[in-house]
Design an enzyme around this catalytic site. Sequence first.
Site, PDB file in Angstrom:
ATOM      1  N   LYS A  49       2.565  -3.355   7.252  1.00 23.27           N
ATOM      2  CA  LYS A  49       2.767  -3.510   5.801  1.00 23.27           C
ATOM      3  C   LYS A  49       4.191  -3.076   5.414  1.00 23.27           C
ATOM      4  CE  LYS A  49       0.234  -4.636   3.069  1.00 23.27           C
ATOM      5  NZ  LYS A  49      -0.196  -5.975   2.535  1.00 23.27           N
ATOM      6  N   TYR A  80      -1.345  -0.755  11.298  1.00 21.68           N
ATOM      7  CA  TYR A  80      -1.561  -1.397   9.991  1.00 21.68           C
ATOM      8  C   TYR A  80      -0.436  -1.045   9.023  1.00 21.68           C
ATOM      9  CZ  TYR A  80      -3.101  -1.752   5.143  1.00 21.68           C
ATOM     10  OH  TYR A  80      -3.145  -1.987   3.787  1.00 21.68           O
ATOM     11  N   THR A  90       0.823  -1.206   0.000  1.00 25.57           N
ATOM     12  CA  THR A  90       0.000   0.000   0.000  1.00 25.57           C
ATOM     13  C   THR A  90       0.861   1.262   0.000  1.00 25.57           C
ATOM     14  OG1 THR A  90      -1.501   1.261   1.426  1.00 25.57           O
ATOM     15  CG2 THR A  90      -0.091  -0.328   2.520  1.00 25.57           C
ATOM     16  N   ASP A  91       0.279   2.355  -0.469  1.00 23.86           N
ATOM     17  CA  ASP A  91       0.998   3.642  -0.417  1.00 23.86           C
ATOM     18  C   ASP A  91       1.139   4.153   1.020  1.00 23.86           C
ATOM     19  OD1 ASP A  91      -1.661   4.369   0.016  1.00 23.86           O
ATOM     20  OD2 ASP A  91      -1.760   5.822  -1.621  1.00 23.86           O
ATOM     21  N   GLU A  92       0.352   3.578   1.942  1.00 24.02           N
ATOM     22  CA  GLU A  92       0.394   4.060   3.329  1.00 24.02           C
ATOM     23  C   GLU A  92       1.743   3.831   3.995  1.00 24.02           C
ATOM     24  OE1 GLU A  92      -2.759   3.062   5.938  1.00 24.02           O
ATOM     25  OE2 GLU A  92      -4.256   3.250   4.377  1.00 24.02           O
TER      26      GLU A  92
END
Length: 331
Positions: free
Chosen positions: A151, A147, A120-122
């Site tokens: 990741k 979260y 994810t970009d997060e």
Amino acid sequence: MKVLVTGGAGFIGSNFVLRAREVRPAWELTVIDAMTYAGNRASLAPVEDEIRFVEGSIADADLVDRLVAENDLVIHFAAESHNDNSLDNPWPFMESNIIGTYRLLEAVRKHDKRIHHISTDEVYGDLELDDPNRFLETTPVNPSSPYSASKASADLLVRAWIRSFGLKATLSNCSNNYGPRQHVEKFIPRQITGILDGVKPKLYGAGANVRDWIHVDDHNDAVIAIVEQGRLGETYLIGADGEQNNRQMIALILELMDKPADWFEHVNDRPGHDLRYAIDSTKLRAETDWRPQYQDIRAGLRQTIDWYAANRAWWETSKAATEQVYARLGR
Ligand code: NAD
Ligand code: TDX
């Protein structure tokens, strides 16, 4: 080619399986999914007879070893995926996202297979609203929530296995997905299904937070493009230039569902709420022939709204349980 799809009963994984059956019918697909609250077998119903489904966890080393040995390629979607849940109870995120990824990497290494890791970009943290820069493959990781930290941890494991063991792997970090079969805890389906039930949309804080929206089919087409055209060992950012703030998204949903523009309410903000994500996908577009097909957010949202209106049975039972959790969190 024999392909093991982890998390194939979830939102993006199930859409991937349906799409792969259409565009790569020669692929033999096996799904492994732990069937957490986020897994839904009904999502795979149209292809149930055409795939193999194994219920189990990617944290189960023996099961993962056996399944990886039987396949050529792993496409790794399985994860705990909701930020709000990770703030409430981080442990399942550590187990599935970090330990689960480690188990897969060890099995892929042992059996000399290939893996594509979905992220994810997060992991890159957040941007200021007026920052002219967008995330790039070279942006340092700087995650905010349990979260996104889990990741980022998984991404770093994959990169280390590439560097240290020459693992045959690729990675992709995608922006916020929307489309059919997304769990009703997530922003867009929560508001659509709420409106269908006569409940006002719930906006966290002031709603200035920006997300870079992409249709799930565009994400999955990019994954296929990377698997077939990408270079081993590389990371690719996936995004479709879809930046919108949350207020704008709610306004669009209300308009498309024939509700007044002010028919929403503000609720408590998410602690540590990331302000803005934005993806620069130049590398992906330069190295593959992938281009997003859903460039009109209105058309994509229309299709998504129509899907939830037509598939009440798919979401109705999880809706009540989800709203109970939000009521407890005050959101
Ligand atoms: P989801 O929560 O809808 O689906 C996750 C699936 O994984 C579920 O079916 C769940 O049962 C399964 N799962 C969870 N733990 C497991 C375990 N230990 N073993 C086997 N299966 C397990 O999530 P999603 O939105 O489809 O996200 C899929 C992947 O894409 C995740 O890796 C997520 O980080 C990534 N991603 C999501 C988005 C997004 O906007 N949703 C954007 C970028 C990247
Ligand atoms: O009711 C809501 N009201 C609201 O304003 C909900 C559920 C969310 N929000 C806001 C929070 C975010 O700014 O909407 C935005 C989107 O929220 P989520 O759907 O929870 O997504 P986000 O936290 O951005 O993370 C998503 O994109 C990246 C996915 O859930 C992740 O799995 C993915 O990695």
